[in-house]
Write an enzyme that holds these catalytic residues in place. Structure first.
Site, mmCIF file in Angstrom:
data_model
loop_
_atom_site.group_PDB
_atom_site.id
_atom_site.type_symbol
_atom_site.label_atom_id
_atom_site.label_comp_id
_atom_site.label_asym_id
_atom_site.label_seq_id
_atom_site.Cartn_x
_atom_site.Cartn_y
_atom_site.Cartn_z
ATOM 1 N N PHE A 39 0.849 -1.189 0.000
ATOM 2 C CA PHE A 39 0.000 0.000 0.000
ATOM 3 C C PHE A 39 0.889 1.245 0.000
ATOM 4 O O PHE A 39 1.708 1.437 0.911
ATOM 5 C CB PHE A 39 -0.929 -0.013 1.217
ATOM 6 C CG PHE A 39 -1.898 -1.164 1.196
ATOM 7 C CD1 PHE A 39 -3.147 -1.035 0.585
ATOM 8 C CD2 PHE A 39 -1.554 -2.402 1.742
ATOM 9 C CE1 PHE A 39 -4.035 -2.107 0.538
ATOM 10 C CE2 PHE A 39 -2.440 -3.479 1.706
ATOM 11 C CZ PHE A 39 -3.679 -3.329 1.095
ATOM 12 N N VAL A 77 2.305 -1.787 4.485
ATOM 13 C CA VAL A 77 2.025 -0.370 4.344
ATOM 14 C C VAL A 77 3.355 0.374 4.327
ATOM 15 O O VAL A 77 4.197 0.175 5.208
ATOM 16 C CB VAL A 77 1.169 0.110 5.544
ATOM 17 C CG1 VAL A 77 0.895 1.610 5.445
ATOM 18 C CG2 VAL A 77 -0.122 -0.678 5.623
ATOM 19 N N CYS A 78 3.554 1.220 3.343
ATOM 20 C CA CYS A 78 4.823 1.959 3.245
ATOM 21 C C CYS A 78 4.967 2.925 4.413
ATOM 22 O O CYS A 78 4.093 3.767 4.650
ATOM 23 C CB CYS A 78 4.881 2.742 1.943
ATOM 24 S SG CYS A 78 6.270 3.915 1.911
ATOM 25 N N VAL A 79 6.080 2.829 5.119
ATOM 26 C CA VAL A 79 6.263 3.633 6.338
ATOM 27 C C VAL A 79 6.305 5.129 6.042
ATOM 28 O O VAL A 79 5.651 5.922 6.738
ATOM 29 C CB VAL A 79 7.505 3.156 7.133
ATOM 30 C CG1 VAL A 79 8.799 3.310 6.335
ATOM 31 C CG2 VAL A 79 7.614 3.915 8.454
ATOM 32 N N ALA A 82 2.906 6.327 5.071
ATOM 33 C CA ALA A 82 1.983 6.188 6.200
ATOM 34 C C ALA A 82 2.186 7.306 7.223
ATOM 35 O O ALA A 82 1.224 7.930 7.672
ATOM 36 C CB ALA A 82 2.171 4.825 6.861
#
Lengths: 119, 98, 123
Positions: A39, A77-79, A82
């Site tokens: 994501f 989820v891409c840090v 995010a």
């Protein structure tokens, strides 16, 4: 076949997450593996456990969680994306994990196909 | 290569760009791109012209959702989500023209 | 990385900068992909060519000017930057307007290059 999927848009605003989910479900139904869903961009909003759609609507976040539980799909989820958008461990829905962009590159190298859903 | 388009050609240039740049392969019209595959739309002639180089598919559930399930132009093949999966396999790579 | 697989990654940029975040976040993926020693190509098509326009001044919109990063790509061994000729011409731009050295390709050459890739990510 081993599939990687990239979701670049948030839930409800765009059809991207719905299309990605239906693709993943169809791939699994055909006996393929969905190894990872990554994501990115506003797609990170698919991981918010605070999501509360009306009762008569599909619950996009829970749908991903269920898919992950039933078929061992790795939801990443891409840090960086995010943190920009206020998605953190404390509001992360079950089945999702936060990690770096290297996970997207790895999906590209490890999967037979990488399919992007976005706007 | 499988080219995946998800925008209406009447309001966005992604299908036009794909037809300009891509050499050959399959094109799958999904989401709002399904409007490109309906008979009588202003882009129909351009899509028809591209059929010599590309085989064109449409995601039927997206067409049905938009009330145009009965307006599919001739020459376009309809697929469901399973067919979408198959197209990503029969082509060596894919690109979503976002 | 769990193994040493090297694939051909192409990043297709078709969106202008600042109006949306895609260009910036695409660049972040490009840098990471290069750090993983993959074969990286960047393509600029349509409004994506505006990402490379010289002289971006973003102070007045209070958004970080990330265009200098394109000049830093060489340091990450990202050297394959391609711009489609037709996209440049359609925007009244020439190679001299761009802030990095690129290879300008005609549409058919660009299409052929896309066909050679293993992974194509479009932003």
């Amino acid at each position: 076949m081993k599939f990687g999927i990239v979701v670049n848009e948030g839930p409800y605003q765009h059809q991207a997450s719905d299309s990605a989910y239906l693709f993943a479900k169809a791939a699994i139904a055909k006996g393929h593996e969905v190894w990872r869903v990554f994501f990115y961009h506003d797609g990170v909003n698919n991981a918010s456990k605070l999501t509360a759609p009306p009762q008569d609507d599909r619950h996009i976040v829970n749908r991903w969680t269920k898919l992950a539980e039933e078929h061992k799909v790795d939801l990443v989820v891409c840090v960086a994306a995010a943190l920009r958008r206020g998605i953190q461990e404390e509001n992360l829905a079950a089945g999702f994990r936060i990690s770096g962009l290297g996970q997207l590159v790895e999906a590209g190298t490890q999967c037979d196909r990488l399919i992007t859903f976005g706007d | 290569m499988l080219h995946i388009i998800n925008k209406s050609p009447l309001s966005n240039s992604s299908l036009e760009s794909c037809l300009r740049v891509a050499v050959s392969g399959d094109i799958l019209l999904t989401e709002d791109a399904v409007y490109a595959a309906t008979s009588g739309n202003a882009f129909e002639a351009k899509l028809r012209e591209a059929m010599g180089r590309f085989k064109v598919y449409v995601l039927q559930p997206d067409l049905d959702a938009r009330g145009l399930g009965d307006r599919l132009m001739a020459g376009v093949t309809s697929v469901d989500h399973g067919g979408f999966v198959d197209l990503t396999i029969s082509n060596n790579s894919c690109q979503s023209w976002l | 990385m769990s193994d040493a697989t090297v694939k051909k990654f192409m990043f297709v940029n078709r969106k202008a900068p600042y109006g949306t975040i895609y260009a910036l976040e695409s660049l972040e993926v490009v840098l990471i992909t290069a750090a993983f020693d993959q074969d990286v190509s960047l393509v600029f098509l349509d409004d994506g060519v505006y990402q490379l326009k010289k002289g971006q001044q973003t102070k007045g919109i209070e958004i970080k000017n990330f265009s200098p990063t394109y000049r830093a790509l060489e340091g990450y061994d990202v050297e394959k930057l391609y711009v489609e000729r037709e996209s440049l011409e359609a925007r009244g731009l020439t190679e001299e307007d761009l802030l990095v050295d690129v290879v300008v390709l005609g549409r058919a050459e660009m299409g052929a290059l896309m066909d050679e890739q293993d992974v194509v990510l479009s932003f």
